[in-house]
Design an enzyme around this catalytic site. Structure first.
Site, PDB file in Angstrom:
ATOM      1  CG  HIS A 157     -13.565  -3.926   7.928  1.00 22.76           C
ATOM      2  ND1 HIS A 157     -14.116  -2.795   8.542  1.00 22.76           N
ATOM      3  CD2 HIS A 157     -13.139  -3.417   6.754  1.00 22.76           C
ATOM      4  CE1 HIS A 157     -13.737  -1.843   7.871  1.00 22.76           C
ATOM      5  NE2 HIS A 157     -13.378  -2.262   6.723  1.00 22.76           N
ATOM      6  NE  ARG A 158      -8.133  -0.627   7.642  1.00 20.97           N
ATOM      7  CZ  ARG A 158      -9.338  -0.211   6.740  1.00 20.97           C
ATOM      8  NH1 ARG A 158      -9.344  -1.054   5.661  1.00 20.97           N
ATOM      9  NH2 ARG A 158     -10.268   0.692   7.080  1.00 20.97           N
ATOM     10  CE  LYS A 214     -13.336   2.334  10.355  1.00 22.68           C
ATOM     11  NZ  LYS A 214     -13.149   2.910   9.015  1.00 22.68           N
ATOM     12  CG  ASP A 274      -9.209  -5.744  -2.187  1.00 21.82           C
ATOM     13  OD1 ASP A 274      -9.106  -4.589  -2.285  1.00 21.82           O
ATOM     14  OD2 ASP A 274     -10.359  -6.441  -2.712  1.00 21.82           O
ATOM     15  CG  ASN A 283      -3.927   4.671   3.084  1.00 18.31           C
ATOM     16  OD1 ASN A 283      -3.712   5.540   3.928  1.00 18.31           O
ATOM     17  ND2 ASN A 283      -5.213   4.513   2.567  1.00 18.31           N
ATOM     18  CG  HIS A 328      -4.979   6.715   8.033  1.00 14.03           C
ATOM     19  ND1 HIS A 328      -4.809   7.367   9.155  1.00 14.03           N
ATOM     20  CD2 HIS A 328      -5.992   5.843   7.968  1.00 14.03           C
ATOM     21  CE1 HIS A 328      -5.861   6.985   9.940  1.00 14.03           C
ATOM     22  NE2 HIS A 328      -6.630   6.076   9.194  1.00 14.03           N
ATOM     23  CB  THR A 346      -1.090   0.089   1.244  1.00 19.04           C
ATOM     24  OG1 THR A 346      -1.882   1.150   1.195  1.00 19.04           O
ATOM     25  CG2 THR A 346      -0.150   0.136   2.704  1.00 19.04           C
ATOM     26  N   GLY A 395     -14.564   6.587   3.381  1.00 17.46           N
ATOM     27  CA  GLY A 395     -15.420   5.751   2.513  1.00 17.46           C
ATOM     28  C   GLY A 395     -16.866   5.693   3.197  1.00 17.46           C
ATOM     29  CE1 TYR A 396     -20.048   3.121  -0.577  1.00 15.62           C
ATOM     30  CE2 TYR A 396     -18.088   2.154  -0.343  1.00 15.62           C
ATOM     31  CZ  TYR A 396     -18.752   2.589  -1.200  1.00 15.62           C
ATOM     32  OH  TYR A 396     -19.036   2.432  -2.609  1.00 15.62           O
TER      33      TYR A 396
HETATM   34  P1  ITT Z   1      -5.389   0.498  -1.386  1.00 15.25           P
HETATM   35  O1  ITT Z   1      -4.747   1.454  -2.036  1.00 15.25           O
HETATM   36  O2  ITT Z   1      -4.588   0.332  -0.160  1.00 15.25           O
HETATM   37  O3  ITT Z   1      -5.961  -0.670  -1.975  1.00 15.25           O
HETATM   38  P2  ITT Z   1      -8.429   1.399  -1.102  1.00 15.25           P
HETATM   39  O4  ITT Z   1      -8.894   2.824  -0.846  1.00 15.25           O
HETATM   40  O5  ITT Z   1      -8.511   0.764  -2.299  1.00 15.25           O
HETATM   41  O6  ITT Z   1      -6.445   1.351  -0.883  1.00 15.25           O
HETATM   42  P3  ITT Z   1      -9.241  -0.540   0.579  1.00 15.25           P
HETATM   43  O7  ITT Z   1      -9.043  -1.705  -0.638  1.00 15.25           O
HETATM   44  O8  ITT Z   1      -9.201  -1.080   1.735  1.00 15.25           O
HETATM   45  O9  ITT Z   1      -8.911   0.618   0.304  1.00 15.25           O
HETATM   46  O10 ITT Z   1     -11.081  -0.492   0.446  1.00 15.25           O
HETATM   47  C1  ITT Z   1     -11.698  -0.300  -0.762  1.00 15.25           C
HETATM   48  C2  ITT Z   1     -12.864   0.826  -0.334  1.00 15.25           C
HETATM   49  O11 ITT Z   1     -13.712   0.111   0.512  1.00 15.25           O
HETATM   50  C3  ITT Z   1     -12.416   1.944   0.119  1.00 15.25           C
HETATM   51  O12 ITT Z   1     -12.193   2.994  -1.023  1.00 15.25           O
HETATM   52  C4  ITT Z   1     -13.669   2.527   1.079  1.00 15.25           C
HETATM   53  O13 ITT Z   1     -14.715   3.101  -0.149  1.00 15.25           O
HETATM   54  C5  ITT Z   1     -14.225   0.987   1.350  1.00 15.25           C
HETATM   55  N1  ITT Z   1     -14.034   0.626   2.646  1.00 15.25           N
HETATM   56  C6  ITT Z   1     -12.960  -0.057   3.107  1.00 15.25           C
HETATM   57  N2  ITT Z   1     -12.537  -0.031   4.293  1.00 15.25           N
HETATM   58  C7  ITT Z   1     -13.650   0.839   4.784  1.00 15.25           C
HETATM   59  C8  ITT Z   1     -13.741   1.465   6.004  1.00 15.25           C
HETATM   60  O14 ITT Z   1     -13.274   0.921   7.206  1.00 15.25           O
HETATM   61  N3  ITT Z   1     -14.791   2.574   6.180  1.00 15.25           N
HETATM   62  C9  ITT Z   1     -15.438   2.659   5.301  1.00 15.25           C
HETATM   63  N4  ITT Z   1     -15.204   2.309   3.997  1.00 15.25           N
HETATM   64  C10 ITT Z   1     -14.170   1.333   3.800  1.00 15.25           C
END
Ligand code: ITT
Length: 191
Positions: free
Chosen positions: A176-177, A171, A69, A10, A12, A8, A149-150
């Site tokens: 989940h993470r 959180k 993911d 990211n 954060h 990643t 995100g959501y």
């Molecule tokens: P990478 O570059 O690390 O792949 P990403 O933004 O694609 O970053 P994820 O694969 O973890 O991150 O998640 C895909 C999407 O799912 C992310 O863009 C959010 O819209 C949603 N998501 C994942 N985890 C979330 C969380 O904890 N809260 C809200 N939305 C989440």
């Protein structure tokens, strides 16, 4: 000491994971190994995507590494947005992605959903997966401004706040993470 590359950029996410796995594991980012390519994520499941990312790093650099993911699965939408969570509306604009979910859920009584994370860990030529799931419900208007995100439309079971109304610490205790990362940390402790 174990050194692992986290697929990643990211920072954060990297800090969040580092805090859970502790000092015995040194986590490096793609930037640290000068990998600036867009690693493909074309799988149909979180697991396929996570493994695709670690396979890429193993084939190219032959290093111990992990990738995650994640996404949101809504039962009434047959598991959507799922692996398309980041680009559900066709763009990365989360306002549009959330609007689309709210619109598609408008007349649905079944509000159940879950956030899911799958981690792929490749270490010393062994492949492992760790999964984290948090169940909850989708609300029909945004609540809260924290998180990402959501988060504003997801209320975890057993709480009356959305993820976006919780502090990062709150959180991260239940997400989940963090569930998936804690499972990986437990495994790493024993090697
Ligand atoms: P990478 O570059 O690390 O792949 P990403 O933004 O694609 O970053 P994820 O694969 O973890 O991150 O998640 C895909 C999407 O799912 C992310 O863009 C959010 O819209 C949603 N998501 C994942 N985890 C979330 C969380 O904890 N809260 C809200 N939305 C989440």
């Amino acid at each position: 000491m174990i050194e692992l590359i986290f697929a990643t950029n990211n920072l954060h996410k990297l800090e969040e994971v580092q805090a859970i796995v502790g000092d015995r594991v040194i986590i490096k980012s793609l930037n640290d190994i000068d990998c600036h390519n867009d690693i493909p994520e074309t799988g149909k499941t979180f697991r396929e995507n996570a493994q695709q990312k670690t396979d890429y790093l193993v084939n190219k650099y032959n290093l111990n590494c992990f990738a995650d993911d994640s996404g949101l699965e809504i039962d009434a939408l047959n598991g959507e947005p799922g692996v398309y969570s980041a680009r559900y509306s066709g763009s990365r604009d989360m306002e549009r992605n959330i609007d689309l979910v709210i619109e598609r859920m408008m007349n649905n009584e079944n509000r159940t959903a879950r956030f899911k994370t799958v981690i792929s860990l490749h270490i010393d030529d062994n492949q492992f997966f760790f999964e984290g799931i948090i169940e909850g419900t989708i609300i029909n208007h945004r609540r809260g401004s924290k998180g990402f995100g959501y988060d504003p439309i997801f209320i975890p079971d057993g709480y009356d706040k959305s993820f976006a109304e919780m502090s990062a610490e709150e959180k991260n205790l239940i997400s989940h993470r963090s569930i998936a990362v804690s499972k990986m940390a437990e495994y790493l402790k024993n090697i």
